[in-house]
Motif scaffolding. Structure first.
Motif, PDB file in Angstrom:
ATOM      1  N   GLU A 179      93.729 -75.020  38.936  1.00 53.42           N
ATOM      2  CA  GLU A 179      94.948 -74.648  38.150  1.00 53.42           C
ATOM      3  C   GLU A 179      94.423 -74.348  36.723  1.00 53.42           C
ATOM      4  O   GLU A 179      94.724 -73.765  35.580  1.00 53.42           O
ATOM      5  CB  GLU A 179      96.165 -75.455  38.408  1.00 53.42           C
ATOM      6  CG  GLU A 179      96.994 -75.360  39.585  1.00 53.42           C
ATOM      7  CD  GLU A 179      98.313 -76.314  39.817  1.00 53.42           C
ATOM      8  OE1 GLU A 179      98.377 -77.336  38.800  1.00 53.42           O
ATOM      9  OE2 GLU A 179      98.556 -76.241  40.802  1.00 53.42           O
ATOM     10  N   ASN A 180      93.294 -75.022  36.597  1.00 62.62           N
ATOM     11  CA  ASN A 180      92.810 -75.855  35.157  1.00 62.62           C
ATOM     12  C   ASN A 180      92.485 -73.985  34.261  1.00 62.62           C
ATOM     13  O   ASN A 180      92.497 -73.165  33.506  1.00 62.62           O
ATOM     14  CB  ASN A 180      92.529 -77.095  34.755  1.00 62.62           C
ATOM     15  CG  ASN A 180      93.067 -77.831  34.839  1.00 62.62           C
ATOM     16  OD1 ASN A 180      94.916 -78.022  34.189  1.00 62.62           O
ATOM     17  ND2 ASN A 180      92.755 -79.275  35.396  1.00 62.62           N
ATOM     18  N   THR A 193      94.544 -71.345  34.193  1.00 63.20           N
ATOM     19  CA  THR A 193      95.096 -72.003  32.210  1.00 63.20           C
ATOM     20  C   THR A 193      95.038 -71.887  31.628  1.00 63.20           C
ATOM     21  O   THR A 193      94.723 -70.275  30.535  1.00 63.20           O
ATOM     22  CB  THR A 193      96.051 -73.392  32.252  1.00 63.20           C
ATOM     23  OG1 THR A 193      96.963 -73.539  33.403  1.00 63.20           O
ATOM     24  CG2 THR A 193      96.501 -73.198  30.488  1.00 63.20           C
ATOM     25  N   ARG A 240      93.977 -67.015  31.224  1.00 65.13           N
ATOM     26  CA  ARG A 240      95.370 -66.804  30.400  1.00 65.13           C
ATOM     27  C   ARG A 240      95.427 -67.167  28.368  1.00 65.13           C
ATOM     28  O   ARG A 240      95.410 -66.137  28.345  1.00 65.13           O
ATOM     29  CB  ARG A 240      97.109 -67.812  30.726  1.00 65.13           C
ATOM     30  CG  ARG A 240      97.254 -67.646  32.307  1.00 65.13           C
ATOM     31  CD  ARG A 240      98.765 -67.811  32.710  1.00 65.13           C
ATOM     32  NE  ARG A 240      98.730 -67.943  34.253  1.00 65.13           N
ATOM     33  CZ  ARG A 240      98.511 -68.552  35.021  1.00 65.13           C
ATOM     34  NH1 ARG A 240      98.011 -69.656  34.208  1.00 65.13           N
ATOM     35  NH2 ARG A 240      98.156 -68.882  36.126  1.00 65.13           N
ATOM     36  N   GLU A 241      94.124 -68.105  28.747  1.00 62.99           N
ATOM     37  CA  GLU A 241      94.932 -68.082  27.711  1.00 62.99           C
ATOM     38  C   GLU A 241      93.824 -66.941  26.851  1.00 62.99           C
ATOM     39  O   GLU A 241      93.547 -67.056  25.155  1.00 62.99           O
ATOM     40  CB  GLU A 241      94.124 -69.514  26.809  1.00 62.99           C
ATOM     41  CG  GLU A 241      95.355 -70.615  27.391  1.00 62.99           C
ATOM     42  CD  GLU A 241      94.411 -72.432  26.862  1.00 62.99           C
ATOM     43  OE1 GLU A 241      93.819 -72.368  27.317  1.00 62.99           O
ATOM     44  OE2 GLU A 241      95.572 -72.667  27.601  1.00 62.99           O
TER      45      GLU A 241
END
Length: 109
Positions: free
Chosen positions: A45-46, A49, A52-53
């Motif tokens: 998940e990290n 994320t 996405r950033e």
């Protein structure tokens, strides 16, 4: 689950240099986010994320801050290399190679 073709395509794109990879970066990154989400692995998940950033930085109408972009690429690369230790077979080697390629790209900024 083997993702060798996806790994090879990403590595090949980055090997052309960041400027050459940028036009297709959003599609490539979103493909990886989908792939990571499909694993249902909370440990990834990290990384999703961070991707996405990174995608947001690259698709912004403003040019990304060089230091922030470098840090984000390096972080994604480091997390990718760390994940390679948990993978198996050909994918493990390719994941490690992708992580190293991302780190090298960060160092070129």
């Amino acid at each position: 689950m083997a993702h060798t073709a996806q790994l090879d395509a990403t590595i090949d794109s980055l090997d052309q240099g960041l400027q050459q990879a940028k036009p297709n970066a959003s599609t490539n990154i979103n493909s990886w986010i989908t792939t990571l989400n499909e694993t249902n692995d909370p440990a990834l998940e990290n990384l999703a994320t961070e991707l996405r950033e990174l995608e947001g930085m690259l698709t912004s109408s403003d040019d990304p801050d060089s230091l922030e972009l470098r840090q984000k690429l390096d972080s994604v690369g480091q997390h990718t290399v760390a994940f390679a230790d948990k993978a198996s077979g050909t994918d493990a080697q390719k994941i490690s190679q992708l992580g190293q390629t991302l780190i090298e790209a960060a160092n070129e900024i």
